[in-house]
Design an enzyme around this catalytic site. Structure first.
Site, PDB file in Angstrom:
ATOM      1  N   HIS A 153       0.834  -1.203   0.000  1.00 47.71           N
ATOM      2  CA  HIS A 153       0.000   0.000   0.000  1.00 47.71           C
ATOM      3  C   HIS A 153       0.869   1.253   0.000  1.00 47.71           C
ATOM      4  O   HIS A 153       0.569   2.222  -0.710  1.00 47.71           O
ATOM      5  CB  HIS A 153      -0.917   0.019   1.220  1.00 47.71           C
ATOM      6  N   GLU A 154       1.932   1.244   0.787  1.00 49.30           N
ATOM      7  CA  GLU A 154       2.793   2.424   0.873  1.00 49.30           C
ATOM      8  C   GLU A 154       3.502   2.727  -0.441  1.00 49.30           C
ATOM      9  O   GLU A 154       3.894   3.872  -0.688  1.00 49.30           O
ATOM     10  CB  GLU A 154       3.839   2.234   1.978  1.00 49.30           C
ATOM     11  N   THR A 155       3.690   1.717  -1.276  1.00 57.63           N
ATOM     12  CA  THR A 155       4.481   1.879  -2.505  1.00 57.63           C
ATOM     13  C   THR A 155       3.664   1.587  -3.755  1.00 57.63           C
ATOM     14  O   THR A 155       4.228   1.376  -4.826  1.00 57.63           O
ATOM     15  CB  THR A 155       5.684   0.925  -2.470  1.00 57.63           C
ATOM     16  N   ARG A 302      -5.188  -1.332   1.995  1.00 59.04           N
ATOM     17  CA  ARG A 302      -4.265  -2.197   2.733  1.00 59.04           C
ATOM     18  C   ARG A 302      -4.857  -3.605   2.871  1.00 59.04           C
ATOM     19  O   ARG A 302      -4.147  -4.610   2.730  1.00 59.04           O
ATOM     20  CB  ARG A 302      -3.988  -1.609   4.120  1.00 59.04           C
TER      21      ARG A 302
END
EC number: 3.2.1.14
Length: 340
Positions: A153-155, A302
């Site tokens: 999710h962060e990337t 996520r």
């Protein structure tokens, strides 16, 4: 020709030198960190607390603020036997599965193409042997799925109609795009280096000097002076994400302890709606921005990654996947995460 007195003097000097060498060796051994992120996720023997600095003890200096593990004793869950090298993450994540999980990370449109390699992932995981090595095979797989779910999710570079679905595009970015600031906050313990910026980098989008400093110390790299290493050295990059994953901070448990079933909610956690499950990990990572105000697309994203990865592993996700009704651990983001 030496006299008996001279010989005795030489013998005494030799003995003193030997004692000095022994004392130095013992001092060096005593300085070696014993537990926590500084020692590859190791836990203290005899249920001792692991301090924020990686030392074992029983006083408030060890069991109080910043304590990494066993802060209230061992509890009912026994400490697992550390995995042997043959039982490392590679045994549950073979190369072909890694490539299927992070299917489009090397797409030509992804700025991080070619960066996040399988070899770097395994090398970083070897520095944290408890990661993907705690519990039975299903638990080990679930931890890797949860880690990759959060970091994907962060990337992410995905979008709703992306080829193979939005959850096949994790690890598309390696650093924050158009950071709004240098992410430097005054800190006597973790001072910012001149001209350096601490915006989101790596799988967890590590941000702020107060995270770069302890992460670097834990993995043996000066990241305050060289923050760009998190976006130029793939092994360092994965290690920073695993450091964050394995390390409790403040009143937060480690994500590792949550997903492996080693964390038990306190009365305060229960009152805040925080129950064991993937949702608490989202709260740990970015709860100040995403949790406690009902449905949130970021939380759903996520979960989507996590569900896809658990499916690829052939395991269940467990319950309590979201944090919609959980009170955040803090009032703000714990890492200063970057939204791509």
């Amino acid at each position: 020709m030496s006299t008996p007195r001279a010989a005795a003097s030489l013998a005494k000097k030799a003995a003193l030198v030997a004692l000095a060498v022994l004392a130095a060796a013992l001092a060096t051994a005593a300085r070696a960190e014993q537990c926590g992120a500084q020692a590859g996720g190791a836990r203290c023997p005899n249920c001792l607390c692991c301090s924020r600095w990686g030392w074992c003890g029983t006083t408030s200096d060890f069991c109080g603020d910043g304590c990494q593990s066993q802060c209230s004793g061992c509890g009912p869950t026994p400490t697992p036997t550390p995995p042997s090298p043959s039982d490392g993450v590679g045994s549950i994540v073979p190369r072909d599965l890694f490539e299927r999980l992070l299917l489009h990370r090397n797409d030509g449109a992804c700025p991080a193409r070619g960066f996040y390699t399988y070899e770097a992932f395994l090398a970083a995981a070897a520095a944290f042997p408890a990661f993907g090595g705690t519990g039975n095979t299903e638990t080990r797989k679930r931890e890797v799925a949860a880690f990759l779910g959060q970091t994907s999710h962060e990337t992410t570079g995905g979008w709703p109609t992306a080829p193979d679905g939005p959850f096949s595009w994790g690890y598309c970015f390696k650093q924050e795009q158009n950071p709004p600031s240098d992410y430097c906050q005054p800190s006597p313990e973790w001072p910012c280096a001149p001209g350096r910026k601490y915006y989101g980098r790596g799988p967890i989008q590590l941000s702020f000097n107060f995270n770069y400093g302890p992460a670097g110390r834990a993995i043996g790299v000066d990241l305050l002076s060289n923050p760009d290493l998190v976006a130029t050295d793939a092994t360092v990059s994965f290690k920073t994400a695993l450091w964050f994953w394995m390390t409790p901070q403040g009143n937060k448990p480690s994500s590792h302890d949550v997903i492996t079933g080693r964390w038990a909610p306190s009365p305060a956690d229960a009152a805040a709606g925080r129950a064991p499950g993937y949702g608490v990990i989202t709260n740990i990572v970015n709860g100040g921005l995403e949790c406690g105000h009902g449905p949130d697309d970021r939380v759903a994203n996520r979960i989507g990654f996590y569900q896809r990865y658990c499916g690829a592993f052939g395991i269940g996700t467990g319950g309590n996947l979201d944090c919609y009704n959980q009170r955040p651990f803090n009032s703000g983001s714990s890492v200063g995460l970057a939204e791509q």
